[in-house]
Design an enzyme around this catalytic site. Structure first.
Site, PDB file in Angstrom:
ATOM      1  N   HIS A   1       1.621 -16.037  -1.060  1.00  0.00           N
ATOM      2  CA  HIS A   1       2.201 -16.013  -2.407  1.00  0.00           C
ATOM      3  C   HIS A   1       2.122 -17.401  -3.036  1.00  0.00           C
ATOM      4  O   HIS A   1       1.764 -17.550  -4.200  1.00  0.00           O
ATOM      5  CB  HIS A   1       3.669 -15.573  -2.368  1.00  0.00           C
ATOM      6  CG  HIS A   1       3.877 -14.165  -1.900  1.00  0.00           C
ATOM      7  ND1 HIS A   1       4.489 -13.873  -0.707  1.00  0.00           N
ATOM      8  CD2 HIS A   1       3.542 -12.980  -2.453  1.00  0.00           C
ATOM      9  CE1 HIS A   1       4.537 -12.558  -0.554  1.00  0.00           C
ATOM     10  NE2 HIS A   1       3.964 -11.989  -1.595  1.00  0.00           N
TER      11      HIS A   1
ATOM     12  N   LYS B   1       3.873 -11.403  11.106  1.00  0.00           N
ATOM     13  CA  LYS B   1       5.163 -11.432  11.793  1.00  0.00           C
ATOM     14  C   LYS B   1       5.009 -11.074  13.259  1.00  0.00           C
ATOM     15  O   LYS B   1       5.645 -11.665  14.118  1.00  0.00           O
ATOM     16  CB  LYS B   1       6.109 -10.442  11.114  1.00  0.00           C
ATOM     17  CG  LYS B   1       6.656 -10.996   9.823  1.00  0.00           C
ATOM     18  CD  LYS B   1       8.081 -10.547   9.636  1.00  0.00           C
ATOM     19  CE  LYS B   1       8.797 -11.490   8.698  1.00  0.00           C
ATOM     20  NZ  LYS B   1       9.772 -10.805   7.876  1.00  0.00           N
TER      21      LYS B   1
ATOM     22  N   CYS C   1       1.271   0.497   3.156  1.00  0.00           N
ATOM     23  CA  CYS C   1       0.300   0.356   2.065  1.00  0.00           C
ATOM     24  C   CYS C   1       0.839   0.919   0.754  1.00  0.00           C
ATOM     25  O   CYS C   1       0.281   0.654  -0.295  1.00  0.00           O
ATOM     26  CB  CYS C   1      -0.999   1.083   2.392  1.00  0.00           C
ATOM     27  SG  CYS C   1      -1.917   0.416   3.781  1.00  0.00           S
TER      28      CYS C   1
ATOM     29  N   HIS D   1       5.681 -15.530   1.442  1.00  0.00           N
ATOM     30  CA  HIS D   1       4.939 -16.212   2.498  1.00  0.00           C
ATOM     31  C   HIS D   1       3.919 -17.148   1.854  1.00  0.00           C
ATOM     32  O   HIS D   1       3.819 -17.251   0.631  1.00  0.00           O
ATOM     33  CB  HIS D   1       4.296 -15.208   3.455  1.00  0.00           C
ATOM     34  CG  HIS D   1       3.386 -14.204   2.791  1.00  0.00           C
ATOM     35  ND1 HIS D   1       2.188 -14.555   2.221  1.00  0.00           N
ATOM     36  CD2 HIS D   1       3.523 -12.869   2.601  1.00  0.00           C
ATOM     37  CE1 HIS D   1       1.614 -13.483   1.720  1.00  0.00           C
ATOM     38  NE2 HIS D   1       2.404 -12.444   1.922  1.00  0.00           N
TER      39      HIS D   1
ATOM     40  N   CYS E   1      -2.635   3.966  10.455  1.00  0.00           N
ATOM     41  CA  CYS E   1      -3.186   3.094   9.427  1.00  0.00           C
ATOM     42  C   CYS E   1      -3.692   1.828  10.112  1.00  0.00           C
ATOM     43  O   CYS E   1      -2.936   1.155  10.803  1.00  0.00           O
ATOM     44  CB  CYS E   1      -2.119   2.735   8.396  1.00  0.00           C
ATOM     45  SG  CYS E   1      -2.572   1.305   7.399  1.00  0.00           S
TER      46      CYS E   1
ATOM     47  N   HIS F   1      -1.656  -1.413   9.175  1.00  0.00           N
ATOM     48  CA  HIS F   1      -0.265  -1.555   9.608  1.00  0.00           C
ATOM     49  C   HIS F   1      -0.016  -1.062  11.024  1.00  0.00           C
ATOM     50  O   HIS F   1       1.087  -1.207  11.543  1.00  0.00           O
ATOM     51  CB  HIS F   1       0.659  -0.830   8.625  1.00  0.00           C
ATOM     52  CG  HIS F   1       0.674  -1.480   7.281  1.00  0.00           C
ATOM     53  ND1 HIS F   1      -0.150  -1.073   6.252  1.00  0.00           N
ATOM     54  CD2 HIS F   1       1.368  -2.544   6.822  1.00  0.00           C
ATOM     55  CE1 HIS F   1       0.057  -1.845   5.206  1.00  0.00           C
ATOM     56  NE2 HIS F   1       0.959  -2.749   5.517  1.00  0.00           N
TER      57      HIS F   1
ATOM     58  N   CYS G   1       1.006   6.113   4.068  1.00  0.00           N
ATOM     59  CA  CYS G   1       1.394   4.895   4.786  1.00  0.00           C
ATOM     60  C   CYS G   1       2.361   4.114   3.902  1.00  0.00           C
ATOM     61  O   CYS G   1       1.999   3.667   2.817  1.00  0.00           O
ATOM     62  CB  CYS G   1       0.194   4.020   5.135  1.00  0.00           C
ATOM     63  SG  CYS G   1       0.728   2.450   5.861  1.00  0.00           S
TER      64      CYS G   1
ATOM     65  N   LYS H   1      -5.245 -14.528  11.503  1.00  0.00           N
ATOM     66  CA  LYS H   1      -4.410 -13.972  10.450  1.00  0.00           C
ATOM     67  C   LYS H   1      -2.948 -14.274  10.774  1.00  0.00           C
ATOM     68  O   LYS H   1      -2.537 -14.210  11.923  1.00  0.00           O
ATOM     69  CB  LYS H   1      -4.636 -12.455  10.396  1.00  0.00           C
ATOM     70  CG  LYS H   1      -4.126 -11.834   9.119  1.00  0.00           C
ATOM     71  CD  LYS H   1      -4.324 -10.329   9.112  1.00  0.00           C
ATOM     72  CE  LYS H   1      -3.403  -9.722   8.059  1.00  0.00           C
ATOM     73  NZ  LYS H   1      -3.412  -8.277   8.043  1.00  0.00           N
TER      74      LYS H   1
HETATM   75 ZN    ZN Z   1      -0.909   0.849   5.854  1.00  0.00          ZN
END
Ligand code: ZN
Length: 476
Positions: free
Chosen positions: A22, A303, A130, A19, A144, A147, A127, A300
């Site tokens: 990167h 997806k 993570c 993305h 989490c 996520h 998670c 932010k």
């Molecule tokens: Zn997470």
């Protein structure tokens, strides 16, 4: 012999395609590496991909693919991106590379011999997003917060790394700037995190996560993906990756002089990684540079929100030069920065095409049409001035570009004020003098731009050598 200036990016996790974040990190590191080379410093620049772990394993499984093929596929996209972005890396490491696996296992044994690895029954919330165990206090409504996923409850026997043994030493190294944290405001944040740091589980049951580096001497376990991934920096520091036996003195490029990473994985690099190094008897990293995230109009990108920008698309629409320029000029290196499509267009049309492209074009057309002889005007010194070096060393990329654009503005003003196209008829020596000054400006501009916009700089140099004008930024 002088040690290479060793610079690294984080290695990208191959559970997805690249993305924009990167692309941003690749470019930041590349600009710095090219700048160092321009100073005459020998540089070794490492980047690559992180292939192991539960997340990649599950993703491949869910798409019905063989995990190795899946990792190959996404690695291909990352390699392609570095190519399109003109990233001048010396090594593109994969954590499935043989020499990496060997290094990781060698390192494991070293830490174990030190007494810093022990087996423990463990029960916790994991998670997968993570790739990390979470404390209950880290969860929001049992999920989490990063996520928005309920972590798996995992109970198994794992190897633990005695991180707690190194907390005091780490605190001192960070406080005294032996491990330098940039920007400085991250330092206090880090010291607070360090306060809470505990021993870390560094292996996984092979039954649950078969996709990892086998733990030496324990057939049931593979290494935790972070333990494995962080070691890539050491693997690439070996000058002879093919030699069969490994000694500590093989890692000639270590310590890393500059590790460039995103704020989300800062603590892994500044705590776990540094403690691992201390345990195995290596020097800590010299400098850790933490960059922010790229947002889209303040939001932010994700997806779920459906607002992800594909870096390949940006390159396709405006070219790699515009993307590199935008990131360096309009995203502050140490903070979050916004991607604004209209500013991206303006960067192309105004800054690049109008200010710079037109200047070069007007100059070259005038010189060639009138056969102006510019020999005798001194070329550039090929030396970076102090203001440039000072700003670069502080990662003030936007400020350097802003200074370069002042020179471009100066050259444009001179051109418009002196009107050499008229003076060529009325006062040829004066016109020739003006064009000589602009010539020198352009040579310097191109030289100063080379770490930021390498292919553009090459093209400008070429045109200034051959005096064959070619439009750099066509109207779209
Ligand atoms: Zn997470």
């Amino acid at each position: 012999m002088e040690k290479d200036f060793y610079i690294t990016t984080a290695i990208a996790y191959v559970n997805n395609r690249p993305h924009i974040g990167h692309a941003y990190e690749f470019i930041l590191a590349d600009i710095f590496a090219r700048y160092k080379r321009l100073l005459g410093t020998p540089v070794f620049f490492n980047t690559g991909v992180d292939e192991h772990g539960q997340k990649v394993w599950q993703k491949a499984l869910s798409e019905g693919q063989d995990v190795r093929k899946y990792a190959d596929l996404n690695t291909g996209f990352f390699k392609e991106l570095t190519k399109e972005l003109a990233i001048s890396y010396d090594r593109f490491i994969r954590t499935t590379d043989k020499d990496h696996i060997k290094t990781a296992q060698w390192f494991w044994q070293r830490v174990k011999a030190k007494g810093d690895l022990y087996l423990k029954d463990y029960e916790g919330y994991y998670c997968v997003g993570c790739e990390e165990f979470k404390e209950e206090e880290d969860l929001t409504d049992g999920k989490c917060p990063i996520h928005n996923l309920q972590p798996e409850k995992v109970a198994e026997k794992n190897w633990f790394f005695r991180l707690s043994r190194y907390k005091k030493q780490l605190r001192l190294l960070i406080k005294e700037n032996i491990i330098e944290i940039v920007p400085a405001h991250r330092k206090q944040e880090l010291l607070n995190l360090l306060e809470k740091a505990q021993d870390v589980s560094v292996s996984r049951s092979k039954k649950r996560v078969p996709w990892g580096i086998p733990v030496p001497g324990d057939e049931d376990q593979v290494m935790y993906v972070w333990f494995d991934a962080l070691l890539n920096y050491l693997t690439a520091a070996r000058k002879n990756p093919r030699s069969l036996s490994i000694k500590k003195s093989d890692f000639e490029r270590w310590p890393a002089d500059l590790q460039i990473i995103g704020k989300d994985i800062f603590r892994f690099h500044a705590i776990l990684w540094q403690a691992m190094l201390l345990s195995a008897g290596f020097s800590p990293s010299r400098k850790i540079f933490v960059h922010g995230f790229i947002t889209l109009r303040g939001e932010k990108m994700s997806k779920t929100l459906g607002n992800v920008i594909d870096p390949f698309n940006l390159i396709k629409t405006r070219g790699v030069t515009t993307l590199r320029y935008y990131f360096a000029r309009y995203i502050p290196t140490t903070e979050d920065g916004d991607f604004l499509p209209e500013l991206f267009d303006k960067a192309y049309e105004s800054d690049l095409a109008n200010d710079l492209g037109n200047l070069l074009q007007r100059f070259l057309v005038l010189v060639t049409k009138n056969d102006v002889n510019l020999s005798g005007f001194i070329g550039r010194e090929e030396r970076l001035p102090d203001w440039y070096i000072e700003k670069m060393e502080n990662f003030q990329f936007a400020e350097v570009l802003s200074e370069i654009w002042k020179i471009i503005g100066e050259a444009n003003r001179l051109f418009n004020k002196e009107r050499p196209w008229e003076k060529l008829k009325t006062d040829p020596p004066k016109a020739r003098q003006t064009l000589g000054i602009i010539y020198r400006f352009l040579l310097d501009i191109s030289f100063f731009l080379s770490p930021f916009l390498p292919s553009l700089s090459q093209e400008i140099d070429q045109q200034l050598k051959t005096f064959q004008p070619k439009i750099l930024f066509p109207k779209t």
